[in-house]
Scaffold this active site. Sequence first.
Site, mmCIF file in Angstrom:
data_model
loop_
_atom_site.group_PDB
_atom_site.id
_atom_site.type_symbol
_atom_site.label_atom_id
_atom_site.label_comp_id
_atom_site.label_asym_id
_atom_site.label_seq_id
_atom_site.Cartn_x
_atom_site.Cartn_y
_atom_site.Cartn_z
ATOM 1 C CG ASP A 82 -6.140 0.567 -0.903
ATOM 2 O OD1 ASP A 82 -5.313 1.498 -0.827
ATOM 3 O OD2 ASP A 82 -6.193 -0.349 -0.055
ATOM 4 C CG ASP A 120 -2.697 3.868 -1.532
ATOM 5 O OD1 ASP A 120 -3.405 3.793 -2.561
ATOM 6 O OD2 ASP A 120 -2.844 3.122 -0.548
ATOM 7 C CG ASP A 146 -2.886 -0.791 -2.482
ATOM 8 O OD1 ASP A 146 -2.858 0.384 -2.073
ATOM 9 O OD2 ASP A 146 -3.432 -1.708 -1.842
ATOM 10 C CB SER A 158 -0.962 -0.045 1.189
ATOM 11 O OG SER A 158 -1.895 0.988 1.147
#
Length: 448
Positions: free
Chosen positions: A248, A244, A246, A104
């Site tokens: 999400d 960010d 990833d 992340s």
Amino acid sequence: MQKLFGTDGVRGIAGTELTEELAYQIGAAFIVNLQLLPRSGEAPPQVVIGEDTRQSSPALAQALAAGMQSAGATVHMLGIVPTPAVAQLIPALGCQGGAMISASHNPHEYNGIKLFNAQGHKLPDELEREIEALVHIMPQPVGADANPPVVTASSNLYLNHLRSTVPKTLASDLDYPKLALDCANGSASATAPQLFGELGFACDILHAQPNGVNINHNCGSTHVAQLQAYVKAHDDIAAGFAYDGDADRLLAVDEHGNLVDGDKITAICARQMLHEGRLPHNTVAVTVMTNLGFHAYCDKHGITREITQVGDRYVLQRMHERGLHLGGEQSGHIIFREFASTGDGQLTALQLLNVMRATGKSLGELAAEVELYPQVLVNVQADATAKARLQTCPAIAAAITAAEAQLGKHGRVLVRASGTEPLVRIMLEGRDEGEITQLAQTIAQAIA
């Protein structure tokens, strides 16, 4: 025995804390656990694996896939995709589970494994505990060599879904449809330019050249000042969006370069959904970190809140329990349960743009209606032993109690151990930024 699963899956330094051997064992344990759950037919479980742009991700993905295959699963590789793409594609492809290789917002040397069930939901605590117990009895890999097929159309399937959530005229309906996208040299680099370009937006693309070690490095939602400066220097940009690693989560920047955080985004979308009759029980799910100003805004507009512990999976769990359609975190994890089973930064950006279209207001005008209290966040380095002292150390308790007494009803103190990093996080909120800064430092000194 050290606990594997934190707030958001398994996470650690790649190669030392999160090894390929451990990834193999987690993959095997996950499939063994899946086979214990009710499923139709006798066919082997079908699972998907996505990954972000970290240097360590391909090897960990292959090791995870080998472990899954060793336990009898059929694995399909999605390549570089956002985490929410994995969550969305699991049910779309008729799979029984899936995983994302990503840490992340963490620096490139970290990596992680996030696991999802057949509905594309992150696993509840009890299932993670079952898998963790199995991990430690799984055999070590011996000559494992996974070569699962790649789902070449995976990104398009996901992007088609995102586009279906907003009007096709979204870009043309806005006064000046130009965006700045900070892709954090992460997963959004593979999807965001295509998504917004095909919707008709002119886009300035920042930090979308991943090289394996530049993910989140001075860019993206963890370093949003880069995007703020860019938008301030260009007066034709309607909004900036920072993802960010990833993708999400999302932090936004208005047309003047001002930060629009997850609390403001959630508030803006909640009010519009209430107006449109799309906010069940007039309620939104948020966490204990949510700003007091958010609560004041919701009180003003008749919006009720459900409060959870920090972590988007806990927000989603409460949303399921109460039948809610919107939940959010200050960090930018926003869940639109009508369209997704997890936080999705690109989906959030589309929904925010759609509010701008529906109201005829700029992002700056919408954000100005949500007045947030000053908030100070201080991180203190802490290993497991130091985190445990939060519950037992009289000096820490005394510092927290003194701060709470000084702030009274006009502020609050929240001290918690991070579930994803070796940190204790200290958050103070109040009317006087200087006062809460001093109090936060006092608590930090007691913890250090």
